[in-house]
Design a protein around this motif. Sequence first.
Motif, PDB file in Angstrom:
ATOM      1  N   LEU A  26     -13.655  20.224  22.393  1.00 37.38           N
ATOM      2  CA  LEU A  26     -13.871  21.136  21.529  1.00 37.38           C
ATOM      3  C   LEU A  26     -15.353  21.893  21.842  1.00 37.38           C
ATOM      4  CD1 LEU A  26     -13.226  22.710  18.668  1.00 37.38           C
ATOM      5  CD2 LEU A  26     -14.433  20.906  17.386  1.00 37.38           C
ATOM      6  N   SER A  27     -16.138  21.080  22.134  1.00 36.45           N
ATOM      7  CA  SER A  27     -17.545  21.576  22.363  1.00 36.45           C
ATOM      8  C   SER A  27     -17.583  22.688  23.693  1.00 36.45           C
ATOM      9  CB  SER A  27     -18.511  20.338  22.918  1.00 36.45           C
ATOM     10  OG  SER A  27     -18.050  19.762  24.117  1.00 36.45           O
ATOM     11  N   GLY A  28     -16.649  22.367  24.684  1.00 36.92           N
ATOM     12  CA  GLY A  28     -16.597  23.174  25.865  1.00 36.92           C
ATOM     13  C   GLY A  28     -15.566  24.497  25.638  1.00 36.92           C
ATOM     14  N   ALA A  29     -14.810  24.445  24.499  1.00 37.47           N
ATOM     15  CA  ALA A  29     -14.170  25.673  23.918  1.00 37.47           C
ATOM     16  C   ALA A  29     -15.162  26.430  23.115  1.00 37.47           C
ATOM     17  CB  ALA A  29     -12.866  25.279  23.188  1.00 37.47           C
ATOM     18  N   ILE A  30     -15.925  25.713  22.445  1.00 33.93           N
ATOM     19  CA  ILE A  30     -16.948  26.639  21.567  1.00 33.93           C
ATOM     20  C   ILE A  30     -17.875  27.348  22.524  1.00 33.93           C
ATOM     21  CG2 ILE A  30     -18.800  26.408  20.072  1.00 33.93           C
ATOM     22  CD1 ILE A  30     -17.046  24.286  18.653  1.00 33.93           C
ATOM     23  N   MET A  31     -18.181  26.473  23.582  1.00 34.12           N
ATOM     24  CA  MET A  31     -19.310  26.960  24.611  1.00 34.12           C
ATOM     25  C   MET A  31     -18.652  28.270  25.408  1.00 34.12           C
ATOM     26  SD  MET A  31     -21.263  25.185  27.323  1.00 34.12           S
ATOM     27  CE  MET A  31     -19.788  24.582  28.666  1.00 34.12           C
ATOM     28  N   LEU A  32     -17.390  28.180  25.857  1.00 38.79           N
ATOM     29  CA  LEU A  32     -16.893  29.384  26.404  1.00 38.79           C
ATOM     30  C   LEU A  32     -16.738  30.514  25.386  1.00 38.79           C
ATOM     31  CD1 LEU A  32     -15.124  30.563  28.788  1.00 38.79           C
ATOM     32  CD2 LEU A  32     -13.160  29.687  27.799  1.00 38.79           C
ATOM     33  N   ILE A  33     -16.268  30.564  24.182  1.00 38.39           N
ATOM     34  CA  ILE A  33     -16.224  31.511  23.199  1.00 38.39           C
ATOM     35  C   ILE A  33     -17.431  32.048  22.881  1.00 38.39           C
ATOM     36  CG2 ILE A  33     -15.557  31.901  21.019  1.00 38.39           C
ATOM     37  CD1 ILE A  33     -13.150  29.826  21.429  1.00 38.39           C
ATOM     38  N   SER A  34     -18.321  31.127  22.683  1.00 41.26           N
ATOM     39  CA  SER A  34     -19.717  31.660  22.401  1.00 41.26           C
ATOM     40  C   SER A  34     -20.360  32.477  23.721  1.00 41.26           C
ATOM     41  CB  SER A  34     -20.628  30.525  21.948  1.00 41.26           C
ATOM     42  OG  SER A  34     -20.205  29.862  20.904  1.00 41.26           O
ATOM     43  N   ALA A  35     -20.284  31.944  24.901  1.00 39.04           N
ATOM     44  CA  ALA A  35     -20.853  32.711  25.979  1.00 39.04           C
ATOM     45  C   ALA A  35     -20.159  33.962  25.880  1.00 39.04           C
ATOM     46  CB  ALA A  35     -20.514  31.690  26.958  1.00 39.04           C
ATOM     47  N   THR A  73     -15.412  32.654  34.204  1.00 41.24           N
ATOM     48  CA  THR A  73     -15.020  31.729  35.195  1.00 41.24           C
ATOM     49  C   THR A  73     -16.186  30.721  35.232  1.00 41.24           C
ATOM     50  OG1 THR A  73     -13.915  33.658  36.159  1.00 41.24           O
ATOM     51  CG2 THR A  73     -14.769  31.844  37.691  1.00 41.24           C
ATOM     52  N   ASN A  74     -17.261  31.038  35.159  1.00 40.76           N
ATOM     53  CA  ASN A  74     -18.567  30.205  35.307  1.00 40.76           C
ATOM     54  C   ASN A  74     -18.472  29.022  34.332  1.00 40.76           C
ATOM     55  OD1 ASN A  74     -21.096  29.039  36.553  1.00 40.76           O
ATOM     56  ND2 ASN A  74     -22.053  29.992  34.880  1.00 40.76           N
ATOM     57  N   MET A  75     -18.446  29.672  32.929  1.00 40.59           N
ATOM     58  CA  MET A  75     -18.125  28.815  31.941  1.00 40.59           C
ATOM     59  C   MET A  75     -16.885  27.896  31.788  1.00 40.59           C
ATOM     60  SD  MET A  75     -20.918  29.494  30.513  1.00 40.59           S
ATOM     61  CE  MET A  75     -20.901  28.192  29.161  1.00 40.59           C
ATOM     62  N   VAL A  76     -15.993  28.364  32.287  1.00 39.16           N
ATOM     63  CA  VAL A  76     -14.536  27.241  32.663  1.00 39.16           C
ATOM     64  C   VAL A  76     -14.741  26.314  33.602  1.00 39.16           C
ATOM     65  CG1 VAL A  76     -12.388  27.313  33.297  1.00 39.16           C
ATOM     66  CG2 VAL A  76     -12.927  29.199  31.772  1.00 39.16           C
ATOM     67  N   LYS A  77     -15.474  26.635  34.583  1.00 37.89           N
ATOM     68  CA  LYS A  77     -15.852  25.586  35.463  1.00 37.89           C
ATOM     69  C   LYS A  77     -16.790  24.595  34.748  1.00 37.89           C
ATOM     70  CE  LYS A  77     -15.180  28.347  39.569  1.00 37.89           C
ATOM     71  NZ  LYS A  77     -15.838  28.899  40.895  1.00 37.89           N
ATOM     72  N   ARG A  78     -17.908  24.904  34.174  1.00 36.55           N
ATOM     73  CA  ARG A  78     -18.715  24.080  33.762  1.00 36.55           C
ATOM     74  C   ARG A  78     -18.239  23.231  32.548  1.00 36.55           C
ATOM     75  NH1 ARG A  78     -24.052  27.165  32.063  1.00 36.55           N
ATOM     76  NH2 ARG A  78     -24.795  25.185  31.587  1.00 36.55           N
ATOM     77  N   ALA A  79     -17.312  23.725  31.809  1.00 35.90           N
ATOM     78  CA  ALA A  79     -16.783  22.994  30.569  1.00 35.90           C
ATOM     79  C   ALA A  79     -15.739  22.430  31.067  1.00 35.90           C
ATOM     80  CB  ALA A  79     -16.411  24.001  29.487  1.00 35.90           C
ATOM     81  N   HIS A  80     -15.153  22.397  32.192  1.00 35.46           N
ATOM     82  CA  HIS A  80     -13.679  21.758  32.424  1.00 35.46           C
ATOM     83  C   HIS A  80     -12.657  21.958  31.881  1.00 35.46           C
ATOM     84  CE1 HIS A  80     -15.970  18.882  35.273  1.00 35.46           C
ATOM     85  NE2 HIS A  80     -17.130  19.441  34.840  1.00 35.46           N
ATOM     86  N   LEU A  81     -12.303  23.271  31.455  1.00 35.57           N
ATOM     87  CA  LEU A  81     -11.371  23.731  30.464  1.00 35.57           C
ATOM     88  C   LEU A  81     -10.166  23.993  31.357  1.00 35.57           C
ATOM     89  CD1 LEU A  81     -13.357  26.084  28.061  1.00 35.57           C
ATOM     90  CD2 LEU A  81     -12.341  24.240  27.357  1.00 35.57           C
ATOM     91  N   ARG A  82      -9.058  23.362  30.705  1.00 33.63           N
ATOM     92  CA  ARG A  82      -7.729  23.664  31.571  1.00 33.63           C
ATOM     93  C   ARG A  82      -6.628  24.189  30.652  1.00 33.63           C
ATOM     94  NH1 ARG A  82     -10.281  18.636  31.746  1.00 33.63           N
ATOM     95  NH2 ARG A  82      -8.244  17.597  31.789  1.00 33.63           N
TER      96      ARG A  82
END
Length: 322
Positions: A26-35, A73-82
């Motif tokens: 969830l934290s990674g998804a929120i980070m991506l959406i916020s970014a 792309t940068n945020m997906v890599k950092r958050a390990h979102l798949r």
Amino acid sequence: MSSVPIPNPPLRVAVAPYKSDGQYDLSGAIMLISAMALAGGIVGVAAHYVEKIFWLIIVFPVLIGLAMGLVGTNMVKRAHLRNPMIGVLAGLLGGITAMGTMHYLDFEEYRSKLNANENVILLKKLPPAELEQVIAESKEPAMLRATLEATASFKRFMDFEAMTGVEISNHGSSPMNLGYYGSYIYWGVEVLIVMGIAVATLRSECARPYCAACREWKKQTTLGGFSGMSTDASKALSDGDVAGLQACGPTPELTHLVLYDNTCPACNGRQSPSDLKLVHFSKQKNGKKSETTIKHISWPGEATAVVRSLFVPAEPPVPPTM
């Protein structure tokens, strides 16, 4: 150039079509959406000021879409979102935010200038009945009414802009006015371009091969090409048929048919399968090359090591010593 022959290769190995595991936190998804929302706002502000100087149709929306895709792309890599669906949602949000911010700043600028106009100030001070009379007696009543009402809301401003019509310059000749409906279609196309590029980029990035055991994105390497038919190579890859792949003429040279290997750099396929991707390259009429992914199949790591050896060039025979 021939490949190294494999003595007694396995006839079949268990394989499966490649599929992203869809995992995320969830934290990674929120980070991506916020970014994406933040980047959309920043890009929208920049686009607002650039369009006041000049605006290249299609080109600038493409650049905005690429910028949003780069951030995502940068945020997906950092958050390990798949999870590709999260990538799609984030791309949609980023595209809408970027273009919406640009147009909303246009609205704020217009409202500020119009509200400071002395003639408009005098008109707005008139009693409603007198104002209606002035509007009715003007040369273009509908346009004057839309001009005055455009400051009331963002929706009315966009409607006023459509009535005015988007003008497109054509190499120094008189600008072409797209008209009311044409302007809305043009804005819609721009938004679709930005969203389309952002969504496609993020969806593709989220679907990239990943090793959950090592928490590492898999690394793609080029194994080589095939001299045989694409249908034969595709069938052999889907069937887990090592001998069939060898019969397709594997070569370290790049041909019209190329095989890529996605393997975890940390465990080298010991903790998760390797993902083999077969791509067909062709030349279009305009001379540009196009590529089509024919198959994307997950193979066991130990079997992939055998496949890799198919593309190793054979060593020339050593002449006997006298």
